[in-house]
Design a protein around this motif. Structure first.
Motif, short mmCIF file in Angstrom:
data_model
loop_
_atom_site.label_atom_id
_atom_site.label_comp_id
_atom_site.label_asym_id
_atom_site.label_seq_id
_atom_site.Cartn_x
_atom_site.Cartn_y
_atom_site.Cartn_z
N MET A 1 -11.69 -10.69 -4.30
CA MET A 1 -10.73 -9.80 -3.66
C MET A 1 -11.17 -8.35 -3.89
SD MET A 1 -7.08 -11.65 -4.47
CE MET A 1 -7.53 -12.25 -6.09
N ASN A 2 -11.09 -7.56 -2.82
CA ASN A 2 -11.52 -6.18 -2.90
C ASN A 2 -10.50 -5.33 -3.65
OD1 ASN A 2 -13.78 -6.78 -1.31
ND2 ASN A 2 -12.63 -6.48 0.59
N ALA A 3 -11.00 -4.23 -4.25
CA ALA A 3 -10.11 -3.30 -4.93
C ALA A 3 -9.16 -2.67 -3.90
CB ALA A 3 -10.92 -2.22 -5.63
N PHE A 4 -7.94 -2.46 -4.31
CA PHE A 4 -6.92 -1.91 -3.41
C PHE A 4 -7.12 -0.41 -3.24
CE2 PHE A 4 -2.46 -0.11 -3.29
CZ PHE A 4 -2.34 -0.22 -1.91
N VAL A 5 -7.25 0.02 -1.99
CA VAL A 5 -7.34 1.44 -1.66
C VAL A 5 -6.19 1.74 -0.70
CG1 VAL A 5 -8.71 3.29 -0.66
CG2 VAL A 5 -9.85 1.43 -1.92
N PRO A 6 -5.16 2.46 -1.14
CA PRO A 6 -4.01 2.69 -0.27
C PRO A 6 -4.34 3.62 0.89
CG PRO A 6 -3.78 3.95 -2.30
CD PRO A 6 -4.98 3.06 -2.48
N LEU A 7 -3.61 3.45 1.96
CA LEU A 7 -3.71 4.34 3.11
C LEU A 7 -2.80 5.53 2.83
CD1 LEU A 7 -4.69 4.80 6.06
CD2 LEU A 7 -2.65 3.56 6.80
N ASN A 8 -3.37 6.70 2.71
CA ASN A 8 -2.60 7.88 2.30
C ASN A 8 -2.30 8.86 3.42
OD1 ASN A 8 -2.34 7.20 -0.47
ND2 ASN A 8 -4.44 7.89 -0.85
N GLN A 9 -2.96 8.69 4.57
CA GLN A 9 -2.73 9.58 5.70
C GLN A 9 -2.24 8.78 6.90
OE1 GLN A 9 -2.88 12.90 5.54
NE2 GLN A 9 -3.47 12.74 3.38
N PRO A 10 -1.29 9.32 7.66
CA PRO A 10 -0.79 8.58 8.83
C PRO A 10 -1.87 8.42 9.89
CG PRO A 10 0.03 10.83 8.84
CD PRO A 10 -0.65 10.66 7.52
N LEU A 11 -1.80 7.32 10.60
CA LEU A 11 -2.72 7.08 11.71
C LEU A 11 -2.11 7.67 12.99
CD1 LEU A 11 -3.70 3.43 10.74
CD2 LEU A 11 -4.97 5.54 10.30
N PRO A 12 -2.94 7.90 14.01
CA PRO A 12 -2.46 8.71 15.15
C PRO A 12 -1.50 8.03 16.11
CG PRO A 12 -4.75 8.06 15.48
CD PRO A 12 -4.39 7.67 14.08
N ASP A 13 -1.63 6.71 16.28
CA ASP A 13 -0.81 6.07 17.32
C ASP A 13 -0.62 4.59 17.01
OD1 ASP A 13 -3.21 4.74 18.17
OD2 ASP A 13 -3.73 6.50 19.37
N LEU A 14 0.19 3.94 17.84
CA LEU A 14 0.55 2.55 17.60
C LEU A 14 -0.66 1.62 17.65
CD1 LEU A 14 2.76 0.42 17.13
CD2 LEU A 14 3.09 0.34 19.61
N ASP A 15 -1.55 1.82 18.58
CA ASP A 15 -2.72 0.94 18.69
C ASP A 15 -3.57 1.01 17.42
OD1 ASP A 15 -2.00 0.07 21.18
OD2 ASP A 15 -3.37 1.39 22.28
N THR A 16 -3.74 2.22 16.89
CA THR A 16 -4.55 2.38 15.68
C THR A 16 -3.87 1.73 14.48
OG1 THR A 16 -5.27 4.51 16.58
CG2 THR A 16 -5.85 4.06 14.30
N TRP A 17 -2.56 1.93 14.36
CA TRP A 17 -1.81 1.28 13.28
C TRP A 17 -1.91 -0.23 13.39
CZ3 TRP A 17 0.20 2.89 8.85
CH2 TRP A 17 0.56 4.24 8.69
N THR A 18 -1.77 -0.77 14.60
CA THR A 18 -1.81 -2.23 14.79
C THR A 18 -3.18 -2.78 14.39
OG1 THR A 18 -0.23 -2.02 16.61
CG2 THR A 18 -1.47 -4.08 16.47
N THR A 19 -4.23 -2.13 14.83
CA THR A 19 -5.59 -2.57 14.49
C THR A 19 -5.80 -2.52 12.98
OG1 THR A 19 -6.45 -1.82 16.61
CG2 THR A 19 -8.04 -2.12 14.83
N TRP A 20 -5.34 -1.46 12.36
CA TRP A 20 -5.54 -1.29 10.91
C TRP A 20 -4.85 -2.42 10.14
CZ3 TRP A 20 -3.39 -0.84 6.15
CH2 TRP A 20 -4.17 -0.26 5.14
N PHE A 21 -3.60 -2.71 10.49
CA PHE A 21 -2.86 -3.76 9.77
C PHE A 21 -3.40 -5.15 10.08
CE2 PHE A 21 0.52 -0.69 8.74
CZ PHE A 21 0.78 -1.08 7.43
N ARG A 22 -3.92 -5.36 11.27
CA ARG A 22 -4.51 -6.66 11.57
C ARG A 22 -5.73 -6.93 10.70
NH1 ARG A 22 -5.65 -7.81 17.73
NH2 ARG A 22 -6.08 -9.87 16.84
N GLN A 23 -6.42 -5.89 10.28
CA GLN A 23 -7.64 -6.05 9.49
C GLN A 23 -7.36 -6.03 7.99
OE1 GLN A 23 -9.97 -2.76 10.97
NE2 GLN A 23 -10.62 -3.86 12.82
N ALA A 24 -6.18 -5.60 7.59
CA ALA A 24 -5.84 -5.49 6.17
C ALA A 24 -5.35 -6.82 5.63
CB ALA A 24 -4.77 -4.41 5.96
N GLU A 25 -5.79 -7.18 4.43
CA GLU A 25 -5.32 -8.43 3.83
C GLU A 25 -3.88 -8.27 3.36
OE1 GLU A 25 -6.70 -11.92 0.73
OE2 GLU A 25 -7.49 -9.90 0.44
#
Length: 278
Positions: A1-25
């Motif tokens: 399991m990879n070390a946890f690196v939190p997301l600290n800056q907001p993403l620009p739009d819904l598509d980017t947020w959706t893609t990011w969460f789909r790839q996050a464990e």
């Protein structure tokens, strides 16, 4: 399991947020992670019902299994897998353990950020309470989809849970904004901090993960004309309003709506929900 690196800056739009969460464990509750390893050591004694019971109070593990099952469904299967137990039956016990190795735990990730750990625990407590009310209402209504209704209430705020797990500092900014301005609506606070609303992100993720159509419909508050949706919405409202006791001024209206849903008198409905809480 990879070390946890939190997301600290907001993403620009819904598509980017959706893609990011789909790839996050997706992390799971520590109890689930431990129970899974105990079961793995005794795989021959494990069946789908046992796994379903283990996962029943963990919305994050529930989400993880349903998303995996939906995106790995055999082409010949034309019906949705609507519960964790059904998903494990479809996969088989050994393939399930192969697909789900040792799991990252929410508590391990957020222990260094105590306020965030308490934040996700608040959402989880509300989800567990709502799921208990929702299941009890569904059983009283003899709804054949009671198990899915329980899951829908448990998962209703999963995007908020994921935000606490993956972007705890952003979640804390939203909470601080609302504490500083109690009249600030959640959606407005989310847009100000995240550039999106969590409800929109949740709907996008449910579609991207191909979650069961019935589950998506039941968790869509905009379809409140359907009894199953009312069942979930009322359970969530009541869980939120009664979280700190039964003196919230909104509760009489909640009980009146529960009475209509269950075809009970006001007093009988109040006794019913108190019995569920006991």
């Amino acid at each position: 399991m990879n070390a946890f690196v939190p997301l600290n800056q907001p993403l620009p739009d819904l598509d980017t947020w959706t893609t990011w969460f789909r790839q996050a464990e997706i992390p799971v509750l520590g109890n689930s992670a431990d129970a899974l390893e105990a079961m793995r050591a005794n795989e021959d004694d494990v069946d789908a019902n046992l796994i379903g019971e283990m996962v029943a109070d963990d919305p994050l593990m529930t989400l993880k299994i349903l998303a995996f099952a939906a995106t790995h469904r055999p082409e010949r299967r034309v019906t949705d897998v609507e519960t964790v137990t059904a998903a494990v039956v479809m996969m088989g016990i050994s393939p399930f353990f192969q697909a789900f190795g040792p799991q990252p735990a929410v508590e391990d990730r957020l222990t260094p950020i105590p306020a965030a750990l308490e934040g996700v625990r608040d959402v989880l407590r509300r989800a567990h309470r709502a799921a208990r009310f929702a299941f009890a209402f569904a059983v009283h209504r003899t709804d054949l989809d009671a198990a899915v209704i329980h899951e829908a209430a448990l998962l209703h705020d999963f995007a908020e849970m994921l935000l606490w797990c993956h972007a705890p500092h952003l979640a804390l900014r939203i909470r601080a904004a609302q504490q500083a301005s109690p009249s600030l609506r959640s959606n407005a606070a989310q847009r100000a901090v995240l550039n999106i609303e969590l409800g929109d992100l949740q709907r996008a993720l449910m579609k991207a993960w191909r979650l069961p159509d019935l589950l998506i419909r039941i968790t869509d508050d905009k379809q409140a004309q359907h009894a199953s949706v009312q069942n979930v919405v009322l359970a969530i409202r009541l869980a939120r309003h009664s979280a700190n006791g039964w003196d919230n001024p909104a509760i009489p209206d909640d009980i009146a709506d529960v009475a209509r849903l269950l075809n009970l008198s006001h007093d009988a409905a109040l006794q019913f929900v108190h019995k569920v809480e006991a």
